[in-house]
Design a protein around this motif. Structure first.
Motif, PDB file in Angstrom:
ATOM      1  N   GLU A  16       0.661  -1.328   0.018  1.00 47.18           N
ATOM      2  CA  GLU A  16      -0.007  -0.211  -0.115  1.00 47.18           C
ATOM      3  C   GLU A  16       0.871   1.210   0.024  1.00 47.18           C
ATOM      4  OE1 GLU A  16      -2.245  -3.348   2.041  1.00 47.18           O
ATOM      5  OE2 GLU A  16      -0.180  -2.642   2.012  1.00 47.18           O
ATOM      6  N   ASN A  17       1.860   1.236   0.761  1.00 44.42           N
ATOM      7  CA  ASN A  17       2.802   2.442   0.898  1.00 44.42           C
ATOM      8  C   ASN A  17       3.678   2.585  -0.363  1.00 44.42           C
ATOM      9  OD1 ASN A  17       2.677   3.817   3.527  1.00 44.42           O
ATOM     10  ND2 ASN A  17       2.441   1.654   4.081  1.00 44.42           N
ATOM     11  N   ARG A  18       3.997   1.396  -1.125  1.00 45.93           N
ATOM     12  CA  ARG A  18       4.723   1.592  -2.269  1.00 45.93           C
ATOM     13  C   ARG A  18       3.871   1.973  -3.201  1.00 45.93           C
ATOM     14  NH1 ARG A  18       4.691  -3.734  -5.775  1.00 45.93           N
ATOM     15  NH2 ARG A  18       2.659  -2.973  -5.915  1.00 45.93           N
ATOM     16  N   ASP A  19       2.757   1.676  -3.545  1.00 43.84           N
ATOM     17  CA  ASP A  19       2.057   2.174  -4.411  1.00 43.84           C
ATOM     18  C   ASP A  19       1.420   3.619  -4.361  1.00 43.84           C
ATOM     19  OD1 ASP A  19       1.697  -0.344  -5.540  1.00 43.84           O
ATOM     20  OD2 ASP A  19      -0.490  -0.537  -4.712  1.00 43.84           O
ATOM     21  N   ALA A  20       1.369   3.965  -3.001  1.00 41.14           N
ATOM     22  CA  ALA A  20       1.045   5.533  -2.952  1.00 41.14           C
ATOM     23  C   ALA A  20       2.308   6.338  -3.340  1.00 41.14           C
ATOM     24  CB  ALA A  20       0.809   5.957  -1.300  1.00 41.14           C
ATOM     25  N   LEU A  21       3.544   5.971  -2.941  1.00 40.74           N
ATOM     26  CA  LEU A  21       4.909   6.367  -3.231  1.00 40.74           C
ATOM     27  C   LEU A  21       4.968   6.493  -4.729  1.00 40.74           C
ATOM     28  CD1 LEU A  21       7.041   4.794  -0.262  1.00 40.74           C
ATOM     29  CD2 LEU A  21       6.651   7.703  -0.765  1.00 40.74           C
ATOM     30  N   GLN A  22       4.750   5.576  -5.439  1.00 40.86           N
ATOM     31  CA  GLN A  22       4.922   5.638  -7.004  1.00 40.86           C
ATOM     32  C   GLN A  22       3.833   6.577  -7.466  1.00 40.86           C
ATOM     33  OE1 GLN A  22       7.064   4.179  -8.603  1.00 40.86           O
ATOM     34  NE2 GLN A  22       8.003   3.408  -6.486  1.00 40.86           N
ATOM     35  N   VAL A  23       2.731   6.763  -6.981  1.00 45.39           N
ATOM     36  CA  VAL A  23       1.499   7.822  -7.271  1.00 45.39           C
ATOM     37  C   VAL A  23       2.436   9.227  -7.237  1.00 45.39           C
ATOM     38  CG1 VAL A  23      -0.456   9.019  -7.307  1.00 45.39           C
ATOM     39  CG2 VAL A  23      -0.245   6.686  -7.325  1.00 45.39           C
ATOM     40  N   ALA A  24       3.017   9.399  -5.965  1.00 45.69           N
ATOM     41  CA  ALA A  24       3.766  10.595  -5.537  1.00 45.69           C
ATOM     42  C   ALA A  24       4.859  10.955  -6.473  1.00 45.69           C
ATOM     43  CB  ALA A  24       3.866  10.549  -3.993  1.00 45.69           C
ATOM     44  N   LYS A  25       5.824   9.785  -6.647  1.00 42.64           N
ATOM     45  CA  LYS A  25       6.723  10.231  -7.663  1.00 42.64           C
ATOM     46  C   LYS A  25       6.349  10.507  -8.941  1.00 42.64           C
ATOM     47  CE  LYS A  25      10.816   7.965  -9.491  1.00 42.64           C
ATOM     48  NZ  LYS A  25      11.385   6.745 -10.005  1.00 42.64           N
ATOM     49  N   ALA A  26       5.364   9.958  -9.484  1.00 44.61           N
ATOM     50  CA  ALA A  26       4.867  10.632 -10.833  1.00 44.61           C
ATOM     51  C   ALA A  26       4.422  11.584 -10.819  1.00 44.61           C
ATOM     52  CB  ALA A  26       3.849   9.246 -11.102  1.00 44.61           C
ATOM     53  N   MET A  27       3.638  12.275  -9.799  1.00 42.75           N
ATOM     54  CA  MET A  27       3.211  13.361  -9.683  1.00 42.75           C
ATOM     55  C   MET A  27       4.382  14.422  -9.845  1.00 42.75           C
ATOM     56  SD  MET A  27       1.038  15.345  -6.836  1.00 42.75           S
ATOM     57  CE  MET A  27       2.342  15.415  -5.575  1.00 42.75           C
ATOM     58  N   LEU A  28       5.373  14.151  -8.826  1.00 38.39           N
ATOM     59  CA  LEU A  28       6.616  15.156  -8.877  1.00 38.39           C
ATOM     60  C   LEU A  28       7.476  15.159 -10.003  1.00 38.39           C
ATOM     61  CD1 LEU A  28       7.781  14.882  -5.072  1.00 38.39           C
ATOM     62  CD2 LEU A  28       6.359  16.567  -6.158  1.00 38.39           C
ATOM     63  N   TYR A  29       7.777  14.024 -10.346  1.00 45.29           N
ATOM     64  CA  TYR A  29       8.994  14.022 -11.551  1.00 45.29           C
ATOM     65  C   TYR A  29       8.258  13.464 -12.962  1.00 45.29           C
ATOM     66  CZ  TYR A  29      11.733  14.289  -7.567  1.00 45.29           C
ATOM     67  OH  TYR A  29      12.536  14.610  -6.163  1.00 45.29           O
ATOM     68  N   GLY A  30       7.172  13.158 -12.784  1.00 45.73           N
ATOM     69  CA  GLY A  30       6.556  12.563 -14.321  1.00 45.73           C
ATOM     70  C   GLY A  30       6.486  11.123 -14.222  1.00 45.73           C
ATOM     71  N   PRO A  31       5.377  10.570 -14.913  1.00 46.96           N
ATOM     72  CA  PRO A  31       5.500   9.037 -14.721  1.00 46.96           C
ATOM     73  C   PRO A  31       6.161   8.239 -15.743  1.00 46.96           C
ATOM     74  CG  PRO A  31       3.406  10.332 -16.165  1.00 46.96           C
ATOM     75  CD  PRO A  31       4.133  11.264 -15.530  1.00 46.96           C
ATOM     76  N   PRO A  32       6.373   7.075 -15.364  1.00 43.88           N
ATOM     77  CA  PRO A  32       7.297   6.117 -16.469  1.00 43.88           C
ATOM     78  C   PRO A  32       6.241   5.781 -17.579  1.00 43.88           C
ATOM     79  CG  PRO A  32       6.566   4.933 -14.639  1.00 43.88           C
ATOM     80  CD  PRO A  32       6.003   6.295 -14.169  1.00 43.88           C
ATOM     81  N   PRO A  33       6.635   5.053 -18.522  1.00 47.33           N
ATOM     82  CA  PRO A  33       5.654   4.310 -19.526  1.00 47.33           C
ATOM     83  C   PRO A  33       4.533   3.590 -18.952  1.00 47.33           C
ATOM     84  CG  PRO A  33       7.865   4.075 -20.371  1.00 47.33           C
ATOM     85  CD  PRO A  33       8.051   4.509 -18.799  1.00 47.33           C
ATOM     86  N   PRO A  34       3.490   3.861 -19.522  1.00 40.67           N
ATOM     87  CA  PRO A  34       2.404   3.127 -18.870  1.00 40.67           C
ATOM     88  C   PRO A  34       2.238   1.616 -18.986  1.00 40.67           C
ATOM     89  CG  PRO A  34       1.485   4.317 -20.811  1.00 40.67           C
ATOM     90  CD  PRO A  34       3.029   4.813 -20.564  1.00 40.67           C
TER      91      PRO A  34
END
Length: 284
Positions: free
Chosen positions: A263-281
């Motif tokens: 749950e925390n890993r998923d939340a962090l990945q969303v936060a990282k995508a918001m701050l730095y841009g998402p990886p390829p879908p």
């Protein structure tokens, strides 16, 4: 906030602490921890939980043999060793390669855990309870996490100023022992000698600790600061923990010590995508 980048040198290789958030999975081999006491005292359960956390994205496993919950009783060094050493042996023998952190403030426990295969020392007293633990960290050239826990601080003074004063003392102990500055992280110690209001003030102001120049570890997992806000039990605080994890990541924190890895890993990945841009879908 952009993340400062740091590099840790472990026996098993190098770890980068930067924009990629690191998840530290909590593995308490205690009978009395506040959330999971008694859940992982059997060898097979220890291995299964560690494998689960690694599969869900844990980068580090933090093994603790003494509860630090309010009201807990101190544990003798030998009893702590009797808990943590078999756990470390079990993980090594099962083939788990994630770095192991030993959650202890005792020099003898840190030393024997390092000999057994641990690679990181995590001291809730920031080297101030047993300064010889700093000598152990220096001897093994291992990363050390220094947490803030100061029951005697002046509560009339600014919280962050008092935390900086405490950390400066811990960092001086580390320097005197010969620990490289590049091998240190700081943990603000949510819930440790901090009241309800102070925990939320700390979460709001945690980025101010970057002025010291070290990576930050955040440990809010299932804490009573959420129970007192929401009126729920420790295992019902997963969403609240993830919310605090994302907020702290947005304020530049690097490592997140949690019970609920996925749950925390998923939340962090969303936060990282918001701050730095998402990886390829990904295909779904």
């Amino acid at each position: 906030m952009m993340h400062q980048e740091f590099k840790w040198q472990l026996k098993s290789g190098e770890i980068t602490l930067g924009r990629d958030p690191l998840v530290m999975g909590i593995l308490n081999v205690t009978p009395d921890s506040f959330s999971d006491g008694g859940d992982f005292t059997d060898r097979d359960k220890i291995i299964a939980q560690a494998q689960k956390m690694v599969a869900e994205g844990a980068h580090i496993l933090d093994i603790g043999g003494e509860s630090t919950r309010p009201g807990s009783e101190a544990v003798a060094a030998q009893e702590e060793l009797d808990r943590v050493l078999p756990a470390i042996d079990a993980l090594k023998e099962s083939g788990i390669t994630a770095p192991i952190s030993i959650d202890s403030y005792k020099a003898i426990v840190g030393q024997q855990a390092m000999e057994a295969g641990a690679e990181i020392i995590n001291d809730v007293w920031g080297f101030q309870r047993d300064p010889e633990l700093a000598d152990v960290a220096a001897h093994y050239s291992c990363p050390a996490i220094l947490m803030h826990w100061d029951p005697d601080r002046d509560r009339e003074k600014d919280l962050i100023d008092e935390m900086n004063r405490f950390f400066e003392k811990s960092l001086q102990i580390a320097e005197n022992a010969g620990i490289s500055k590049s091998q240190i992280a700081l943990d603000p110690g949510f819930g440790f000698a901090k009241n309800f209001d102070e925990n939320y003030e700390l979460l709001r102001r945690v980025d101010e600790l970057h002025a010291l120049g070290y990576p930050l570890l955040i440990g809010t997992s299932r804490k009573s600061m959420f129970g007192k806000l929401l009126g729920n039990t420790p295992k019902e605080r997963v969403a609240a923990t993830a919310a605090s994890t994302v907020l702290a990541y947005g304020k530049g924190a690097h490592i997140f010590r949690v019970h609920d890895v996925r749950e925390n890993r998923d939340a962090l990945q969303v936060a990282k995508a918001m701050l730095y841009g998402p990886p390829p879908p990904k295909d779904v």
